[in-house]
Design a protein around this motif. Sequence first.
Motif, PDB file in Angstrom:
ATOM      1  N   GLU A 117      -4.617   4.014   3.642  1.00 35.74           N
ATOM      2  CA  GLU A 117      -5.038   3.814   2.457  1.00 35.74           C
ATOM      3  C   GLU A 117      -4.201   2.850   1.806  1.00 35.74           C
ATOM      4  O   GLU A 117      -4.433   2.471   0.671  1.00 35.74           O
ATOM      5  CB  GLU A 117      -5.445   5.177   1.730  1.00 35.74           C
ATOM      6  CG  GLU A 117      -6.485   6.015   2.451  1.00 35.74           C
ATOM      7  CD  GLU A 117      -6.686   7.118   1.846  1.00 35.74           C
ATOM      8  OE1 GLU A 117      -5.841   7.835   0.826  1.00 35.74           O
ATOM      9  OE2 GLU A 117      -7.515   8.070   1.932  1.00 35.74           O
ATOM     10  N   GLY A 118      -3.016   2.642   2.305  1.00 33.54           N
ATOM     11  CA  GLY A 118      -1.928   1.787   1.474  1.00 33.54           C
ATOM     12  C   GLY A 118      -1.163   2.385   0.521  1.00 33.54           C
ATOM     13  O   GLY A 118      -0.551   1.883  -0.272  1.00 33.54           O
ATOM     14  N   LYS A 119      -1.396   3.946   0.248  1.00 31.74           N
ATOM     15  CA  LYS A 119      -0.658   4.498  -0.734  1.00 31.74           C
ATOM     16  C   LYS A 119       0.954   4.817  -0.245  1.00 31.74           C
ATOM     17  O   LYS A 119       1.733   4.948  -1.107  1.00 31.74           O
ATOM     18  CB  LYS A 119      -1.383   5.953  -0.757  1.00 31.74           C
ATOM     19  CG  LYS A 119      -2.582   5.754  -1.452  1.00 31.74           C
ATOM     20  CD  LYS A 119      -3.464   7.338  -1.574  1.00 31.74           C
ATOM     21  CE  LYS A 119      -4.723   7.038  -2.265  1.00 31.74           C
ATOM     22  NZ  LYS A 119      -5.395   8.386  -2.215  1.00 31.74           N
ATOM     23  N   THR A 120       1.044   4.760   1.201  1.00 28.84           N
ATOM     24  CA  THR A 120       2.253   5.018   1.542  1.00 28.84           C
ATOM     25  C   THR A 120       2.512   3.620   2.338  1.00 28.84           C
ATOM     26  O   THR A 120       1.781   3.530   3.449  1.00 28.84           O
ATOM     27  CB  THR A 120       2.611   6.167   2.593  1.00 28.84           C
ATOM     28  OG1 THR A 120       2.306   7.292   2.090  1.00 28.84           O
ATOM     29  CG2 THR A 120       3.830   6.200   3.391  1.00 28.84           C
ATOM     30  N   VAL A 121       3.569   2.682   2.106  1.00 33.70           N
ATOM     31  CA  VAL A 121       3.854   1.613   2.965  1.00 33.70           C
ATOM     32  C   VAL A 121       4.871   2.038   3.996  1.00 33.70           C
ATOM     33  O   VAL A 121       5.980   2.652   3.814  1.00 33.70           O
ATOM     34  CB  VAL A 121       4.388   0.528   1.918  1.00 33.70           C
ATOM     35  CG1 VAL A 121       4.672  -0.670   2.822  1.00 33.70           C
ATOM     36  CG2 VAL A 121       3.416   0.233   0.808  1.00 33.70           C
TER      37      VAL A 121
END
Length: 120
Positions: free
Chosen positions: A115-119
């Motif tokens: 989801e792109g919440k953690t890179v």
Amino acid sequence: MDFTIPAEFTRNTEKFDAFIKKDILPHLPTWSHQEELPRTFFHNMGSQGWFGLTFENGCLKRESALKESLITEKLARISPGTAIGALAHVDLGLLCLFLFGSPAHQRKLGKAAVEGKTVM
């Protein structure tokens, strides 16, 4: 052999073109000036499903490499640096988690990374 890109992928890249116009192009000058990609870039890419992996039933699933290639090419044409940032997240982070991460690691990090919440 037929090397025509399937219609499904063509429609997908057209959707990505709209995403680029709405969520990337207006911000490129600011990102360039700041010399960084904000976390919102990764979140927007992930929330729209552009990273080429999904998180289903507690584990990562890889989508088509052709889809990833077409998306990356589109992104690289408008901003090579932005494409490299996305590829680093996908190919150095998510793909390593997919290939080598334990089921526990995939459950812990997979959904947020897709989801792109953690890179990664």
